[in-house]
Design an enzyme around this catalytic site. Sequence first.
Site: not given
Ligand code: BGC
Length: 695
Positions: A252
């Site tokens: 993530d």
């Molecule tokens: C979120 C993800 C997301 C990623 C990219 C993160 O902060 O938890 O779900 O895909 O950002 O935007």
Amino acid sequence: MSIIKAFDLKEIQRGNKALEFDKTHVDSLAKARLATMSLEEKIEQLHGSKSSGDMGTEKGLYWSGENSAQEIPPFKMVDGPRGLRAGFATAFPVPMARGASFDPALEKRVGMAIGEEVAAAGGNVLLAPTINLLRHPGWGRAQETYSEDPFHMGLMGLAFVSGAQNFVLASPKHFALNNLETTRFEVNSEIDERALHEVYLPHFRRSIVDGCAASIMSAYNKVNGTYCGENSNLLERILRVDWNFEGFVESDWLLGTRSTAPSINAGMDIEMPAAYWFKREKIEESMAKGEILIETIDRNVLRVLRQKFAFGLNSQISVSKARIECEEHLSLAQEVAEKSFVLLKNEGVLPLKVTQNIALIGKLAVTENLGDRGSSMVRSTNVSTPFDGLENWNGASFTYFEDAPESEVLEGFDVAVVVAGYTYQDEGEYIPTLNKESSGDDLARGGDRSSMRLPIDQEQLIVIVSSRAKKTVVLLETGSSVNVYSWIDSIEALLVIWYPGCEGGKAIARTLFGEVNPSGRLPALFPKSDDQLGEWDINAKEVKHGLFHGYRYLDHNHERALFPFGFGLSYTEFKVKSVIINRNKRHFSIIVGLSNAGKVDGICVPQLYVSCLNSRVERPKKELKGFGRLSLRANEKLNLEFEVRDSDLCFYDRKEGWVLEDCLYRFFIGFSSDDLPFSQTWRFDGVSWTQEAQE
Ligand code: BGC
């Protein structure tokens, strides 16, 4: 009478590219390419590369691993769960709304549409679906996921993955136990192996085993003391050994990677959105110390290359930009909204008649309320609000009021329709760098809801209007369950419309005026009080996860919800006419005869739950093991077939793995977790099955 299948796995899997490629061929291509790569080139495959521009992206896409000399195309990753998050796109109803449709076949079409828009924007990895279980409805990102139930979530997530992978790679997220927002970067989720396998992981497993998801995103939080991004129990033992996952794991974003060697060794393949821990110097230093072996780097790079070859990213056929917000996708968004609304109360007021004089009340009636403004935010060119829906309804007579009008004014109307609920300022993904109050077009900080009651101004609006109006209908905009106990008795009708997407207003008008018969069912129960749901601390740094939450928790405590899981009314009435249970070699076939006993056509959502009666371990009182959707014309009767596999009846034992116990299993059929008029019990003696005499 013909029999309709409640769920058709083959149909859901059809077109999923990950199930079609020639593994041996792809493997040899990936290995041959790896053999020609330098260490530097290998490391380049293991982290995000372009990270400038809008929100750390370029045209909304996050790149990784481009190498033109080696003819290795980059991954171009983009969010997300309710639509393409780059430029303008079709904003679908949020996943929790789609969960309420109880319709995996429809969800597959949504996955396909979003996958196609991602491909049209030049992307090739879709950062969705979010399949973290709704342990508590206060979770800020509740709207991004489908359900409080792992079986229901499993079929919905699988359907989305299969649909999306007709066009691009899908990436179910966040692996695992990411279900508290405000402390998501540090919270530790404690769990034993049984609850992990039975409650919090079955839906991930299904996306991988039946959906062959090409990638998976790890979570920010810790599980049993170790960050998910370096948790070898999750990333290696469960994903690779138990489930045979062959795709890649990406981290993530903001703080998703916490180390170099522990992460790489545990099986974190790509650090996103850019190299920090996976910078060349750091990896080389760890290799020099003997902490990372070249075999491990090769293993991780191969996982990446394999998917690039499997999906043919080098020769990908381009999808026309005209597919973004095309007519077909917009009408799908409307169809989904129409199938997602849940009618919780209706005392003879809905559907409305065009001859009625309507007062439409509340700021949300004129607000483009598509959901949170975190990573799943989608911008659409046109958004149909509830106001737009009524305004475009031929012959509708209504007047809009921002606040509750005086009694004398309301007396002149036959019915008041109040639009109330939450916005992105009340719930959503937590982005620590922003203010809670951010407004306008952009992101807001989001976070969890500490109370399940609506904001005070929203409750007051409902209470005041209902005390003055002849009849009050509430349209509720929300990402998950709401505690409506204090005002439900004062209104005549309650329709949960969630965050209904860019075509929401049209769907609302069609439902209010009876052209659409509500067919959504609750994917999360509505409680009588916040306390009923158990402990909920949005600032917790340690959270214990167990076998009981949602309807399982209420059953365990012998309590009843205000509106149970799976519940939803219709403008007609359905009946279970017959149930025939047959035992086949490795599964049960359960044929349910259903009828529409009312005067209008409708869609019923029969559900099947199973209890294990004399288990040697403590088990939830009942668990959902099947559901289906069936259109029935007035007076029509049809048969629906459920299949329950032996594997659906097992419990998980740390030493023995999945165990099919010799005991009594009771099958329940009905229309919600608290409305199960039919049951039949079967005994398993360790070898064969026999039906018990009916009590
Ligand atoms: C979120 C993800 C997301 C990623 C990219 C993160 O902060 O938890 O779900 O895909 O950002 O935007």
